[in-house]
Enzyme design. Sequence first.
Site, PDB file in Angstrom:
ATOM      1  CB  CYS A  37      12.048  60.762 -34.517  1.00  0.00           C
ATOM      2  SG  CYS A  37      13.448  61.619 -35.255  1.00  0.00           S
ATOM      3  CB  CYS A  81      16.897  54.348 -31.408  1.00  0.00           C
ATOM      4  SG  CYS A  81      16.560  53.919 -29.721  1.00  0.00           S
TER       5      CYS A  81
HETATM    6 FE1  SF4 Z   1      15.341  61.277 -34.058  1.00  0.00          FE
HETATM    7 FE2  SF4 Z   1      17.077  59.462 -33.067  1.00  0.00          FE
HETATM    8 FE3  SF4 Z   1      17.855  61.953 -33.544  1.00  0.00          FE
HETATM    9 FE4  SF4 Z   1      16.141  61.506 -31.564  1.00  0.00          FE
HETATM   10  S1  SF4 Z   1      18.211  60.790 -31.654  1.00  0.00           S
HETATM   11  S2  SF4 Z   1      16.077  63.172 -33.088  1.00  0.00           S
HETATM   12  S3  SF4 Z   1      14.966  59.744 -32.412  1.00  0.00           S
HETATM   13  S4  SF4 Z   1      17.121  60.453 -35.082  1.00  0.00           S
END
Ligand code: SF4
Length: 231
Positions: A201, A226
Amino acid sequence: MKTKELKDLLAGRTIKDQLKELVRLFPGEVLFTTSFGIEDQVISHIIFKNDISTEVATLDTGRLFPETYKVFSDTIKRYKKSINVYFPDYEALEKMMTKKGPFSFYYSKDDRLECCRIRKLVPLNKALNGKKCWISGIRASQSDNRRQMDWIELDEERQLFKFYPLFDWSLEEVEKFIKENDIPYNALHDRGFVSIGCEPCTRAVEKGADFRSGRWWWEAGSLKECGLHIK
Ligand code: SF4
C-alpha cells in the site's frame, strides 16, 4: 486535567523535558507508537538516549517492508532497548484472508479499511488500552489534514491526550537531526518513499509531492489516512 492546562504546562520546554513531564504526570500511562519513519526515529532517539520511561510500541501488520524490519533491528541494537510489538488478532486475519485473499485492500475502500482496522486499528487500541497519553511523530506540514491538528489534542473517543513533539518541525530539520545524531533510518527514504506503511500500500513519490500521496494511491481523492489519527 484540561487540554489547555497541559498545553500551558508543556509550552516552551524542550522535547526531552516535555516527555519527562508527561511521564511524571501519567506514570505508566504514556505510549509512543513508532512505525520507524524518520520522525519516529527522532523521537525514539530522544526517549532512549534520555531513559524516559514511556512505553515504546510498534504495530506489526504482517505486511511491512524488509527495510522497516531492518530499522527496527538496528534501533534496538543501537540503544539496547526493547520495543513492544502488537500483532493483529490472528483469527480475524485468518477469516479475512480465507474469504478475500491476500490483496483484498485493492478491491474497494471498504475492503481496504477492513484490512487497516484488523491489522492496525485493533492492535493500536489494544496498545492504548489504559493509557492517558499517546505520542506520535505527526508533523503539521505533512498534509492538509495534519495542518489542521494541534500539537496537543484530546482524543475524545479514546479519552486520552495526543502529543506530537515534532509538530512544528520541517522535513529538513528532521533530516538534519537524523544526520547529526547518526540515527538509523529506513533506507526507503533515500529511494523516494516519504510516508512508509505496508509494502503493498506504499510507493515512492516525486520530490515535493504530498507526503501521503504514496499511500493507497489507487484511491483517488481519498483522505490518505488509515484511521489511526482521524478525529
Ligand atoms: Fe494496506 Fe492498511 Fe492492510 Fe496495511 S493494514 S496492508 S496499509 S490496507
